[in-house]
Scaffold this motif. Sequence first.
Motif, PDB file in Angstrom:
ATOM      1  N   GLN A  53       0.761  -1.216  -0.057  1.00  0.00           N
ATOM      2  CA  GLN A  53       0.005   0.024   0.122  1.00  0.00           C
ATOM      3  C   GLN A  53       0.901   1.158  -0.253  1.00  0.00           C
ATOM      4  N   ILE A  54       1.995   1.187   0.855  1.00  0.00           N
ATOM      5  CA  ILE A  54       2.906   2.395   0.862  1.00  0.00           C
ATOM      6  C   ILE A  54       3.415   2.537  -0.593  1.00  0.00           C
ATOM      7  N   LEU A  55       4.018   1.540  -1.223  1.00  0.00           N
ATOM      8  CA  LEU A  55       4.297   1.726  -2.721  1.00  0.00           C
ATOM      9  C   LEU A  55       3.438   2.285  -3.660  1.00  0.00           C
ATOM     10  N   LYS A  56       2.077   1.723  -3.322  1.00  0.00           N
ATOM     11  CA  LYS A  56       1.202   2.257  -4.356  1.00  0.00           C
ATOM     12  C   LYS A  56       0.793   3.580  -4.250  1.00  0.00           C
ATOM     13  N   THR A  57       0.763   4.366  -2.952  1.00  0.00           N
ATOM     14  CA  THR A  57       0.595   5.434  -2.567  1.00  0.00           C
ATOM     15  C   THR A  57       1.724   6.417  -3.193  1.00  0.00           C
ATOM     16  N   THR A  58       2.859   6.055  -2.973  1.00  0.00           N
ATOM     17  CA  THR A  58       3.938   6.807  -3.556  1.00  0.00           C
ATOM     18  C   THR A  58       3.805   7.026  -4.977  1.00  0.00           C
ATOM     19  N   GLU A  59       3.311   6.031  -5.774  1.00  0.00           N
ATOM     20  CA  GLU A  59       3.210   6.088  -7.225  1.00  0.00           C
ATOM     21  C   GLU A  59       2.221   7.157  -7.381  1.00  0.00           C
TER      22      GLU A  59
ATOM     23  N   CYS B  38       4.638  19.318   0.524  1.00  0.00           N
ATOM     24  CA  CYS B  38       4.696  19.073   1.843  1.00  0.00           C
ATOM     25  C   CYS B  38       3.646  18.079   2.074  1.00  0.00           C
ATOM     26  N   ASN B  39       2.528  17.745   1.427  1.00  0.00           N
ATOM     27  CA  ASN B  39       2.105  16.394   1.348  1.00  0.00           C
ATOM     28  C   ASN B  39       2.960  15.155   1.294  1.00  0.00           C
ATOM     29  N   VAL B  40       3.757  15.077   0.032  1.00  0.00           N
ATOM     30  CA  VAL B  40       4.712  14.159  -0.180  1.00  0.00           C
ATOM     31  C   VAL B  40       5.776  14.110   1.168  1.00  0.00           C
ATOM     32  N   LEU B  41       6.229  15.108   1.575  1.00  0.00           N
ATOM     33  CA  LEU B  41       7.075  15.051   2.645  1.00  0.00           C
ATOM     34  C   LEU B  41       6.628  14.359   3.861  1.00  0.00           C
ATOM     35  N   SER B  42       5.282  14.699   4.240  1.00  0.00           N
ATOM     36  CA  SER B  42       4.568  14.218   5.267  1.00  0.00           C
ATOM     37  C   SER B  42       4.464  12.746   5.089  1.00  0.00           C
ATOM     38  N   PHE B  43       3.816  12.392   4.213  1.00  0.00           N
ATOM     39  CA  PHE B  43       3.736  10.942   3.807  1.00  0.00           C
ATOM     40  C   PHE B  43       5.022  10.142   3.987  1.00  0.00           C
ATOM     41  N   ILE B  44       6.036  10.649   3.517  1.00  0.00           N
ATOM     42  CA  ILE B  44       7.465   9.805   3.553  1.00  0.00           C
ATOM     43  C   ILE B  44       7.924   9.910   5.078  1.00  0.00           C
TER      44      ILE B  44
ATOM     45  N   SER C  73      11.979  -2.857   3.923  1.00  0.00           N
ATOM     46  CA  SER C  73      12.121  -3.217   2.342  1.00  0.00           C
ATOM     47  C   SER C  73      13.146  -2.043   1.807  1.00  0.00           C
ATOM     48  N   LEU C  74      14.358  -2.678   1.573  1.00  0.00           N
ATOM     49  CA  LEU C  74      15.500  -1.631   1.074  1.00  0.00           C
ATOM     50  C   LEU C  74      14.696  -1.051  -0.307  1.00  0.00           C
ATOM     51  N   ILE C  75      14.133  -1.764  -1.036  1.00  0.00           N
ATOM     52  CA  ILE C  75      13.494  -1.093  -2.245  1.00  0.00           C
ATOM     53  C   ILE C  75      12.683   0.077  -2.020  1.00  0.00           C
ATOM     54  N   LEU C  76      11.861  -0.284  -1.132  1.00  0.00           N
ATOM     55  CA  LEU C  76      10.671   0.818  -0.518  1.00  0.00           C
ATOM     56  C   LEU C  76      11.416   1.840   0.187  1.00  0.00           C
ATOM     57  N   ARG C  77      12.415   1.559   1.249  1.00  0.00           N
ATOM     58  CA  ARG C  77      13.166   2.880   1.693  1.00  0.00           C
ATOM     59  C   ARG C  77      13.852   3.832   0.718  1.00  0.00           C
ATOM     60  N   ASN C  78      14.521   2.882  -0.343  1.00  0.00           N
ATOM     61  CA  ASN C  78      15.166   3.920  -1.465  1.00  0.00           C
ATOM     62  C   ASN C  78      14.133   4.672  -2.056  1.00  0.00           C
TER      63      ASN C  78
ATOM     64  N   GLY D  55      12.432  10.111  -3.040  1.00  0.00           N
ATOM     65  CA  GLY D  55      11.109  10.962  -3.192  1.00  0.00           C
ATOM     66  C   GLY D  55      11.451  12.153  -2.304  1.00  0.00           C
ATOM     67  N   GLN D  56      11.865  11.989  -1.070  1.00  0.00           N
ATOM     68  CA  GLN D  56      12.090  12.966  -0.101  1.00  0.00           C
ATOM     69  C   GLN D  56      13.128  13.862  -0.640  1.00  0.00           C
ATOM     70  N   ILE D  57      14.148  13.438  -1.319  1.00  0.00           N
ATOM     71  CA  ILE D  57      15.383  14.460  -1.707  1.00  0.00           C
ATOM     72  C   ILE D  57      14.683  15.221  -2.918  1.00  0.00           C
ATOM     73  N   MET D  58      13.835  14.559  -3.778  1.00  0.00           N
ATOM     74  CA  MET D  58      13.260  15.168  -4.760  1.00  0.00           C
ATOM     75  C   MET D  58      12.286  16.480  -4.318  1.00  0.00           C
ATOM     76  N   ALA D  59      11.410  16.071  -3.640  1.00  0.00           N
ATOM     77  CA  ALA D  59      10.347  17.038  -2.975  1.00  0.00           C
ATOM     78  C   ALA D  59      11.275  18.003  -2.315  1.00  0.00           C
ATOM     79  N   LEU D  60      12.210  17.862  -1.656  1.00  0.00           N
ATOM     80  CA  LEU D  60      12.953  18.862  -0.984  1.00  0.00           C
ATOM     81  C   LEU D  60      13.663  19.966  -1.808  1.00  0.00           C
ATOM     82  N   ALA D  61      14.111  19.462  -2.869  1.00  0.00           N
ATOM     83  CA  ALA D  61      14.748  20.228  -4.046  1.00  0.00           C
ATOM     84  C   ALA D  61      13.611  21.033  -4.526  1.00  0.00           C
ATOM     85  N   MET D  62      12.461  20.361  -4.798  1.00  0.00           N
ATOM     86  CA  MET D  62      11.453  21.213  -5.594  1.00  0.00           C
ATOM     87  C   MET D  62      10.828  22.187  -4.796  1.00  0.00           C
TER      88      MET D  62
END
Length: 103
Positions: A4-10, A27-33, A42-47, A52-59
Amino acid sequence: KQEQILKTTEELYYKEMTIVRTEQGLCNVLSFIEKNLSETDSLILRNRLIVGQIMALAMLTRQESRGTHYRDDYKKSDPTWDKRIIIKKGEDGKPQVCISKIQ
């Protein structure tokens, strides 16, 4: 739960971090993360969450529109924003934003 977390990130990344972006959406993205990063082993999900956190912070940091970076809350380019946004690992292990002028 991890599926569900993976689907929500998509869905969330597509909605808030593609063509048109806003402060509230990022901010919604960062809050979810923040809420879900510690919920997975899960290493894949953590990555995916960390990228996503890095991209959202830059944006979120760039408060202007430039090229394909379009902020609906900052519609115009701002010549004072001719800077590099650098994300590095902070002392607490979390991404830290640094801004440097372009030489």
